[in-house]
Design a protein around this motif. Structure first.
Motif, PDB file in Angstrom:
ATOM      1  N   LEU A 153       0.825  -1.206   0.000  1.00 26.25           N
ATOM      2  CA  LEU A 153       0.000   0.000   0.000  1.00 26.25           C
ATOM      3  C   LEU A 153       0.854   1.249   0.000  1.00 26.25           C
ATOM      4  CD1 LEU A 153      -2.728  -1.049   2.605  1.00 26.25           C
ATOM      5  CD2 LEU A 153      -2.981  -0.933   0.125  1.00 26.25           C
ATOM      6  N   GLU A 154       1.960   1.221   0.752  1.00 30.86           N
ATOM      7  CA  GLU A 154       2.798   2.414   0.847  1.00 30.86           C
ATOM      8  C   GLU A 154       3.596   2.663  -0.423  1.00 30.86           C
ATOM      9  OE1 GLU A 154       2.697   4.676   2.994  1.00 30.86           O
ATOM     10  OE2 GLU A 154       1.316   3.645   4.334  1.00 30.86           O
ATOM     11  N   MET A 155       3.713   1.667  -1.314  1.00 29.65           N
ATOM     12  CA  MET A 155       4.435   1.858  -2.554  1.00 29.65           C
ATOM     13  C   MET A 155       3.563   2.441  -3.655  1.00 29.65           C
ATOM     14  SD  MET A 155       7.488   1.322  -1.954  1.00 29.65           S
ATOM     15  CE  MET A 155       8.076   1.483  -3.639  1.00 29.65           C
ATOM     16  N   LEU A 156       2.301   2.759  -3.330  1.00 31.80           N
ATOM     17  CA  LEU A 156       1.449   3.421  -4.302  1.00 31.80           C
ATOM     18  C   LEU A 156       1.995   4.813  -4.601  1.00 31.80           C
ATOM     19  CD1 LEU A 156      -2.074   2.404  -2.957  1.00 31.80           C
ATOM     20  CD2 LEU A 156      -0.857   1.457  -4.910  1.00 31.80           C
ATOM     21  N   PRO A 157       1.661   5.398  -5.766  1.00 33.06           N
ATOM     22  CA  PRO A 157       2.251   6.679  -6.154  1.00 33.06           C
ATOM     23  C   PRO A 157       1.990   7.824  -5.179  1.00 33.06           C
ATOM     24  CG  PRO A 157       1.190   5.625  -8.025  1.00 33.06           C
ATOM     25  CD  PRO A 157       0.828   4.827  -6.821  1.00 33.06           C
ATOM     26  N   LYS A 158       0.918   7.753  -4.357  1.00 34.97           N
ATOM     27  CA  LYS A 158       0.644   8.852  -3.444  1.00 34.97           C
ATOM     28  C   LYS A 158       1.293   8.605  -2.096  1.00 34.97           C
ATOM     29  CE  LYS A 158      -3.846   6.679  -2.804  1.00 34.97           C
ATOM     30  NZ  LYS A 158      -5.302   6.862  -2.859  1.00 34.97           N
ATOM     31  N   ASN A 159       0.967   9.472  -1.120  1.00 33.85           N
ATOM     32  CA  ASN A 159       1.491   9.358   0.243  1.00 33.85           C
ATOM     33  C   ASN A 159       3.013   9.458   0.292  1.00 33.85           C
ATOM     34  OD1 ASN A 159      -1.141   8.950   1.022  1.00 33.85           O
ATOM     35  ND2 ASN A 159      -0.949   6.729   1.108  1.00 33.85           N
ATOM     36  N   ILE A 160       3.579  10.453  -0.383  1.00 31.79           N
ATOM     37  CA  ILE A 160       5.032  10.603  -0.430  1.00 31.79           C
ATOM     38  C   ILE A 160       5.587  10.936   0.940  1.00 31.79           C
ATOM     39  CG2 ILE A 160       6.916  11.933  -1.453  1.00 31.79           C
ATOM     40  CD1 ILE A 160       5.140  12.357  -3.888  1.00 31.79           C
ATOM     41  N   GLN A 161       4.967  11.901   1.622  1.00 34.74           N
ATOM     42  CA  GLN A 161       5.446  12.282   2.947  1.00 34.74           C
ATOM     43  C   GLN A 161       5.342  11.119   3.928  1.00 34.74           C
ATOM     44  OE1 GLN A 161       2.887  15.736   3.545  1.00 34.74           O
ATOM     45  NE2 GLN A 161       4.662  17.074   3.398  1.00 34.74           N
ATOM     46  N   THR A 162       4.271  10.352   3.822  1.00 37.87           N
ATOM     47  CA  THR A 162       4.104   9.205   4.717  1.00 37.87           C
ATOM     48  C   THR A 162       5.192   8.169   4.481  1.00 37.87           C
ATOM     49  OG1 THR A 162       1.714   9.559   4.723  1.00 37.87           O
ATOM     50  CG2 THR A 162       2.505   7.408   5.452  1.00 37.87           C
ATOM     51  N   ARG A 163       5.510   7.892   3.211  1.00 40.10           N
ATOM     52  CA  ARG A 163       6.549   6.895   2.916  1.00 40.10           C
ATOM     53  C   ARG A 163       7.899   7.327   3.478  1.00 40.10           C
ATOM     54  NH1 ARG A 163       4.455   6.805  -2.341  1.00 40.10           N
ATOM     55  NH2 ARG A 163       6.359   7.717  -3.151  1.00 40.10           N
ATOM     56  N   MET A 164       8.244   8.600   3.302  1.00 42.28           N
ATOM     57  CA  MET A 164       9.533   9.080   3.806  1.00 42.28           C
ATOM     58  C   MET A 164       9.582   9.003   5.325  1.00 42.28           C
ATOM     59  SD  MET A 164      10.190  12.338   1.283  1.00 42.28           S
ATOM     60  CE  MET A 164      11.820  12.629   1.943  1.00 42.28           C
ATOM     61  N   LEU A 165       8.482   9.400   5.988  1.00 40.44           N
ATOM     62  CA  LEU A 165       8.445   9.335   7.447  1.00 40.44           C
ATOM     63  C   LEU A 165       8.455   7.889   7.926  1.00 40.44           C
ATOM     64  CD1 LEU A 165       8.302  11.088   9.946  1.00 40.44           C
ATOM     65  CD2 LEU A 165       5.824  11.037   9.799  1.00 40.44           C
ATOM     66  N   ASN A 166       7.741   7.004   7.210  1.00 37.31           N
ATOM     67  CA  ASN A 166       7.729   5.582   7.574  1.00 37.31           C
ATOM     68  C   ASN A 166       9.128   4.994   7.566  1.00 37.31           C
ATOM     69  OD1 ASN A 166       5.017   5.468   8.001  1.00 37.31           O
ATOM     70  ND2 ASN A 166       4.519   4.258   6.208  1.00 37.31           N
ATOM     71  N   ARG A 167       9.887   5.284   6.498  1.00 41.98           N
ATOM     72  CA  ARG A 167      11.245   4.718   6.398  1.00 41.98           C
ATOM     73  C   ARG A 167      12.091   5.135   7.587  1.00 41.98           C
ATOM     74  NH1 ARG A 167      11.026   6.818   0.945  1.00 41.98           N
ATOM     75  NH2 ARG A 167      10.213   5.245  -0.491  1.00 41.98           N
ATOM     76  N   SER A 168      12.048   6.420   7.921  1.00 43.96           N
ATOM     77  CA  SER A 168      12.871   6.910   9.027  1.00 43.96           C
ATOM     78  C   SER A 168      12.460   6.255  10.339  1.00 43.96           C
ATOM     79  CB  SER A 168      12.740   8.438   9.135  1.00 43.96           C
ATOM     80  OG  SER A 168      13.129   9.070   7.935  1.00 43.96           O
ATOM     81  N   VAL A 169      11.155   6.192  10.593  1.00 41.90           N
ATOM     82  CA  VAL A 169      10.672   5.615  11.848  1.00 41.90           C
ATOM     83  C   VAL A 169      11.012   4.129  11.924  1.00 41.90           C
ATOM     84  CG1 VAL A 169       8.605   5.073  13.179  1.00 41.90           C
ATOM     85  CG2 VAL A 169       8.837   7.318  12.127  1.00 41.90           C
ATOM     86  N   VAL A 170      10.815   3.400  10.815  1.00 41.46           N
ATOM     87  CA  VAL A 170      11.083   1.957  10.808  1.00 41.46           C
ATOM     88  C   VAL A 170      12.555   1.681  11.062  1.00 41.46           C
ATOM     89  CG1 VAL A 170      11.181  -0.072   9.331  1.00 41.46           C
ATOM     90  CG2 VAL A 170       9.106   1.303   9.402  1.00 41.46           C
ATOM     91  N   HIS A 171      13.444   2.438  10.416  1.00 34.49           N
ATOM     92  CA  HIS A 171      14.881   2.221  10.622  1.00 34.49           C
ATOM     93  C   HIS A 171      15.256   2.436  12.083  1.00 34.49           C
ATOM     94  CE1 HIS A 171      15.576   1.474   6.522  1.00 34.49           C
ATOM     95  NE2 HIS A 171      15.567   2.719   6.080  1.00 34.49           N
ATOM     96  N   VAL A 172      14.719   3.495  12.692  1.00 34.11           N
ATOM     97  CA  VAL A 172      15.048   3.779  14.092  1.00 34.11           C
ATOM     98  C   VAL A 172      14.508   2.688  15.006  1.00 34.11           C
ATOM     99  CG1 VAL A 172      14.645   5.382  15.997  1.00 34.11           C
ATOM    100  CG2 VAL A 172      15.193   6.264  13.727  1.00 34.11           C
ATOM    101  N   ILE A 173      13.253   2.281  14.790  1.00 34.72           N
ATOM    102  CA  ILE A 173      12.635   1.276  15.665  1.00 34.72           C
ATOM    103  C   ILE A 173      13.337  -0.069  15.533  1.00 34.72           C
ATOM    104  CG2 ILE A 173      10.530  -0.071  16.040  1.00 34.72           C
ATOM    105  CD1 ILE A 173       8.932   2.420  15.489  1.00 34.72           C
ATOM    106  N   VAL A 174      13.669  -0.473  14.306  1.00 33.10           N
ATOM    107  CA  VAL A 174      14.363  -1.753  14.108  1.00 33.10           C
ATOM    108  C   VAL A 174      15.707  -1.747  14.824  1.00 33.10           C
ATOM    109  CG1 VAL A 174      15.491  -3.205  12.397  1.00 33.10           C
ATOM    110  CG2 VAL A 174      13.197  -2.340  11.963  1.00 33.10           C
ATOM    111  N   ALA A 175      16.450  -0.641  14.678  1.00 33.34           N
ATOM    112  CA  ALA A 175      17.751  -0.552  15.349  1.00 33.34           C
ATOM    113  C   ALA A 175      17.587  -0.601  16.866  1.00 33.34           C
ATOM    114  CB  ALA A 175      18.461   0.733  14.928  1.00 33.34           C
TER     115      ALA A 175
END
Length: 376
Positions: free
Chosen positions: A87-109
Motif C-alpha cells: 500500500l505504501e508503494m502506491l504513487p501517493k502518500n510521499i510524505q508518509t513513505r519518507m516518514l515511515n522509512r525513518s521511523v522503521v529504521h530507528v525502531i528496528v535498530a
C-alpha cells in the motif's frame, strides 16, 4: 498419563490453516486500515504522522486478532507488514513513505539493540543455570556446545539449499518459457546470502518469551533453550562476519554489475517515459492556446524536458556523450547543494532578525531538507 493417536494429515492441515489464516487475517486488517487512510486523505483529513502510528499499531492488532481466532499471530504480523508495504508503494502518500522509512529504521535498530542488551544482562544467570546440575541432567557444557554447532550448521545448510534451489528453479522456469536470462554465480551468491541472512533478533525474542514457570513449577529447560539460542546467534554472527568478506571477493564485481545494469535500465526507462509524456502533453495542450500562453507553455516544457534529457544522456552508452552529461549533472548537483546552503543561512539570518516566526522557519527548512535529500 496421556494417550492418543497422531495424525500427520490432520496436523498438516491444521498447520496450513494456521499459517494461511494468519497471513489472510494480517493482510485483511492492513488492507482495511489502508483503505481507511485513503478515504481520510481523499476528504482532506490527512496528517503524515497519523498513518505512521497506524503502521506501528496494525501488526499488534493483527497478532491479537489472529491469536483470538487460534491462528498464527506471527504470520498475521508478517501478512500485515507485507500488505502495508504494498500500500505504501502506491504513487501517493510521499510524505508518509519518507516518514515511515525513518521511523522503521530507528525502531528496528532500537529493538535489535534492546534484544541483545537484554541478552547481555541475562547472560550470567543463563550460564549459571545452564551449568548447574539440576538443569543439565545428562548434558554437559561440551555437549551443549556441540549442539550449538550442529544447529548452526543445519540452519546454514537449510538456507543454502532453499536459496540455491530457488535460483535453479528460476533459471529452469526462464528456460521453459524462453525468457532471456544471463548466467549468474548461483552457488557463490547463495553462499553469500546464506551467511549474511542470520541475525537472531527474532529467535532471541521467541526464546526469551518462554515462561519461567509452567503449571506452578520452574521450567528447567528454559535456560538450556536460551543458551542454545544464544550460542547459535553468536556463532552465526561470527561466521557471517568472517564469511561475507570471503564471498565478496568472488561475487562482488558480478553482483554490482548486475545491479548497476538493472538500475541503469530502470532510470533510462523512467526518464524516457517522462519525455514521451511531455511530448504528448505538449501536442494535446497546444491547441487553442493564445500566443502568450503558448510561449509560456513551450518555455516551461523545454525547461522540464531538458532535465530528463540530461538524465538520459548521463546514462547513454556512448562514452563521450555520457561523460559530458555526467560532468554537467555533477556540476549542477554541486551548485544546487551550495545554493541550498546559502538559502538555509539566509533563513537563519531572517529568523535572528525576527522577520519570520518559528513555524515558517521549520516549514522552509523542512522543504530545503527534502530538496537536499533528493539531490544526495
Amino acid at each position: 498419563m496421556l494417550s492418543g493417536v497422531f495424525s500427520p494429515v490432520e496436523a498438516g492441515f491444521k498447520l496450513i490453516l494456521m499459517a494461511v489464516g494468519g497471513l489472510a487475517v494480517g493482510g485483511a486488517i492492513s488492507w482495511l486500515v489502508g483503505k481507511g487512510k485513503s478515504m481520510m486523505a481523499a476528504r482532506g483529513f490527512f496528517d503524515p504522522i497519523t498513518p505512521v502510528f497506524l503502521m506501528l499499531l496494525v501488526p499488534f492488532a493483527a497478532f491479537v486478532m489472529a491469536e483470538h481466532l487460534h491462528l498464527s499471530g506471527i504470520l498475521a504480523a508478517v501478512g500485515a507488514g507485507w500488505m502495508q508495504s504494498r500500500l505504501e508503494m502506491l504513487p501517493k502518500n510521499i510524505q508518509t513513505r519518507m516518514l515511515n522509512r525513518s521511523v522503521v529504521h530507528v525502531i528496528v535498530a532500537l529493538l535489535e539493540g534492546a534484544c541483545f542488551v537484554i541478552l547481555g544482562n541475562a547472560l550470567p544467570g543463563i550460564l549459571e543455570g545452564t551449568v548447574s546440575n539440576h538443569n543439565l541432567n545428562t548434558f554437559s557444557l561440551f555437549d551443549l556446545s556441540e549442539y550449538v554447532v550442529l544447529i548452526t550448521a543445519s540452519i546454514f545448510v537449510t538456507r543454502f539449499v532453499w536459496i540455491y534451489g530457488y535460483k535453479k528453479l528460476t533459471v529452469l522456469y526462464k528456460r521453459l518459457t524462453r525468457t532471456p536470462h544471463k548466467p549468474e554465480q548461483d552457488a557463490l551468491v547463495s553462499g553469500l546470502m546464506t551467511v549474511a541472512g542470520v541475525r537472531g533478533a527474532i529467535t532471541l525474542a521467541a526464546v526469551m518469551s518462554v515462561p519461567v514457570v509452567i503449571a506452578g513449577e520452574l521450567f528447567a529447560g528454559r535456560d538450556i533453550m536460551i543458551f542454545l539460542a544464544m550460542g547459535v546467534i553468536i556463532l552465526s554472527l561470527v561466521v557471517g562476519a568472517l564469511g561475507i568478506p570471503v564471498f565478496l571477493r568472488f561475487v562482488q564485481g558480478d553482483a554490482e554489475k548486475s545491479q548497476a545494469k538493472e538500475v541503469l535500465l530502470a532510470k533510462v526507462t523512467a526518464s524516457s517515459a517522462v519525455i514521451r509524456f511531455l511530448e504528448e502533453w505538449e501536442h494535446t495542450h497546444s491547441i487553442g492556446k493564445d500566443a502568450g500562453e503558448a510561449v509560456m507553455m513551450t518555455e516551461v516544457l523545454a525547461r522540464v524536458m531538458a532535465d530528463y534529457r540530461q538524465d538520459v544522456d548521463a546514462l547513454d552508452s556512448v562514452d563521450n556523450v555520457r561523460e559530458r552529461a555526467q560532468a554537467m549533472e555533477a556540476l549542477e548537483r554541486d551548485l544546487r547543494l551550495k545554493a541550498i546552503g546559502v538559502q538555509r543561512k539566509a533563513l537563519f539570518k531572517l529568523r535572528r532578525k525576527r522577520l519570520i516566526d518559528d513555524e515558517a522557519m521549520r516549514q522552509l527548512i523542512t522543504d530545503l531538507d527534502y530538496s537536499e535529500a533528493a539531490l544526495q
